[in-house]
Design an enzyme around this catalytic site. Sequence first.
Site, PDB file in Angstrom:
ATOM      1  CG  ASP A 495       3.829  -5.422   0.446  1.00 46.96           C
ATOM      2  OD1 ASP A 495       3.782  -4.514  -0.365  1.00 46.96           O
ATOM      3  OD2 ASP A 495       2.854  -5.838   1.105  1.00 46.96           O
TER       4      ASP A 495
HETATM    5  O1  IFM Z   1       1.669  -8.394  -2.600  1.00 51.51           O
HETATM    6  C1  IFM Z   1       1.707  -8.363  -1.197  1.00 51.51           C
HETATM    7  C2  IFM Z   1       0.344  -7.959  -0.708  1.00 51.51           C
HETATM    8  O2  IFM Z   1      -0.015  -6.701  -1.192  1.00 51.51           O
HETATM    9  C3  IFM Z   1       0.284  -7.952   0.802  1.00 51.51           C
HETATM   10  N1  IFM Z   1       0.711  -9.214   1.339  1.00 51.51           N
HETATM   11  C4  IFM Z   1       2.014  -9.666   0.885  1.00 51.51           C
HETATM   12  C5  IFM Z   1       2.098  -9.697  -0.639  1.00 51.51           C
HETATM   13  C6  IFM Z   1       3.500 -10.116  -1.074  1.00 51.51           C
HETATM   14  O3  IFM Z   1       4.479  -9.336  -0.477  1.00 51.51           O
END
Ligand code: IFM
Length: 820
Positions: A495
């Site tokens: 993210d």
């Molecule tokens: O993949 C993401 C998830 O959607 C939300 N928490 C963090 C993860 C890694 O960045």
Amino acid sequence: MKYGYFDNDRREYVITDPRTPVKWVNYIGSLAFGGIVDQTGGSLLCAGDPGLNRITKYIPQLPASDFKGTTLYLRVRGKDGVELISPFFTPRLDAFDLYECRVGLSYQTIVSEIRGIRTEVTIFVPTGESVELRDIRVTNLRDDEVDVEVVPVVEYSHFDALKQFANADWVPQTMMSEALPIDADHLALLQYPFLRKDGAVNYLSASGAVSSFESDRKIFLGGNEYGTWREPLALASGHPLSCYEARRGDNIGALVLPLGTLQSGAEERVVAMLGQAERDEIRTTVTKYCNHHEVDAAFERLADFWSANLSVFECRTPDPDFDAMVNVHNPRQCYMTMNWSRYLSLYQLGIGTRGLGFRDSSQDVMGGLSGAPGEAKELLRKLLSIQKPDGSAMHQFYPATMEADCGDAEEEKDNGKLVYGDDHLWIVSAVCAYLKETGDRDFLDEKITYYDASLSIDGRPDGTVMEHLCKALAWTKENVGDHGIPLLGFADWNDCVNLPGKAESMFNACLYGLGLREMIELCEHLGHDDLAERYRGDHADMRQQVNEVAWDGDWYVRYFTEQGEALGSRNNAHGAIYTNAQSWAVMAGFAPEERASRALDSVREKLNTPFGIKLSGPGYNQYDPEIGGVTTYPPGAKENGGIFLHSNPWVMIAETMLGRGDRAFEYYSQINPAKRNDDIDLFEVEPYCYPQNILGDEHPQFGLGRNSWLSGTASWTYQAATKFILGIRPGHDGLVVDPCVPSSWDRFEVTRRIRGASYRIVVENPQGVSRGVASITVDGKALDGGVIPYCDGGEHLVEITMGEESHGVVEDVTELAAAG
Ligand code: IFM
């Protein structure tokens, strides 16, 4: 053990010391009504939407010594006068003779003994109902008789959780309480904001008579605002409570429930109820649970649900910590993440702009679907309905309204980067996993609308589920950058790497590769030969591209910036190598064998630690807006060189694809929270569920776990353990058996229930290999190949001997690569 132990027979973890390093929680109920309960009886409850229909005021940021949301007092009159006891440790913090918090399957039982009074309270939400029950039993262990009053207390939140903190005049001016008689003996103490007085209201009630009550915190605590929860003066005085129906203020509910005189050894029972309902429904629910047989029956229904849920996969291996997680705690966490997504935990409070994520929930489905296929299918339908007509997807949705948005990418609206480049691809693997588990082929023909906020739901275009999946793959095929690698968009799975412009993502390339593999298998199964052929071609093209542009010598790079610079490359001082580019190149079937093992060896050399594999390294050491959110964390934290657990099972899976069972299991064990039970002061978080992240070795608090419960780690570790280490995975045509275990295991057993039949699978490993199936028999008959055809019901015995002569490996990474 320091704070507790696993009681595997009862499928519970037992906390024996309430002073855990941080609150340790459990989930009760569901997103429709429920929430978290901690080891000191505090609970954060909501109904439908944690941000907009919050019930209890649970503020995790306050010290652990405070009670939060809900608690219980006993007022005991004995030969020494009036005493107050808090059976949940907080808020009085008195020393106990015995404390046991049994963290169960959607229930929490807290047993305590203090000064000769034993209290046992089981907290749960009956399936499908909007009421939390606290089944309270008090036993007098003293030699003399005592008079006992039980006092359940709840501190309410305004329904709008954010407003609760944002407007300290408006909120208290709107909060109302009212006593609603149920019958001659019982009452419900209502709580509601004035504007909702004609809608669903909160209530606190009990199966016993209420002798007095309080609804105003100031009066309850007394002391002219300076009373304490430890010694609420209204209780300590020994007098009845004021029976005040608050018309403003900080609303609480407190009921005095007299149990009468308890002779030495006597036990009494009363059930407290905290619910939300329309006024005319309250009487029905309260009357129902005044009957304790109904309470017992509801508890049994919950137990039955869990027995069925957990019975789909049960294993017995040489490692009891593995068994505890795989048989109980991991599938429970999978079910909770599938229900709650990232909406409500001690760390993610469901306030503001966080709904159910497209990528998160798609992955959650894969972990939770074997135990609850019906719920998984419902969630798939919702996710597909927020896929856009062009094949990409909205980032998240709000289940109460089914509105969707693009999450943090909304900020980039004006720069044309409204899409996360990975979201839509996850649905391909999720739907295929559902089909393999259930064989529900009709689902592929079901029509589901695409998301277009400018149109009413009835006016939106639709497509079959199969069309949705094809569109998802097509979108990525058409949206590649200068290197022929799929565009990153606002971000991919990670993210917080947010690169400007037309940056490219190796993760998206691999997720696309895995999606293509799934669709090739599905099309072959359905006899859609042309489509299968087309997808084989697409897979081969992307495989070639990735190997041409993304191999960095010893590992794959992770991103290309718009300017063409590789990130996750040996040329970078920070963020030189990223785990996911390596594991996913193998999972996608892109890495040729030599590169696959070299890439995974690089992960081991550069990123492995005794507490898990880091997501990347070395960590970025200053904020860089061109790289994004990842650089807001110090090195070693979260995505910036932290041990981000979600990505660990992907390495396990990749290792099993190379047949390296010892390594896969070592990686499994080093993040198994059950194995942290003995050094828990360092780990801090619950030993019975996976946290999202552990601080990495560049951080002074290396080894500290954070953000427990709601993480994709749950789904993927469960999949790694069941489908890849134990190697029992549903295929379209049968159950694939392809174990990849530690070479030291000489035997293990699995019972798998699927599509109406049950398979007891006994695996012997006389030669001490990690992978390879020498022979299989089903009900005594030899089977050719490693796929057990699905049987039409019944119980079946599968006997497997592992050995060098393998014919169990049906989807070896190199075979697939060769086919491409
Ligand atoms: O993949 C993401 C998830 O959607 C939300 N928490 C963090 C993860 C890694 O960045």
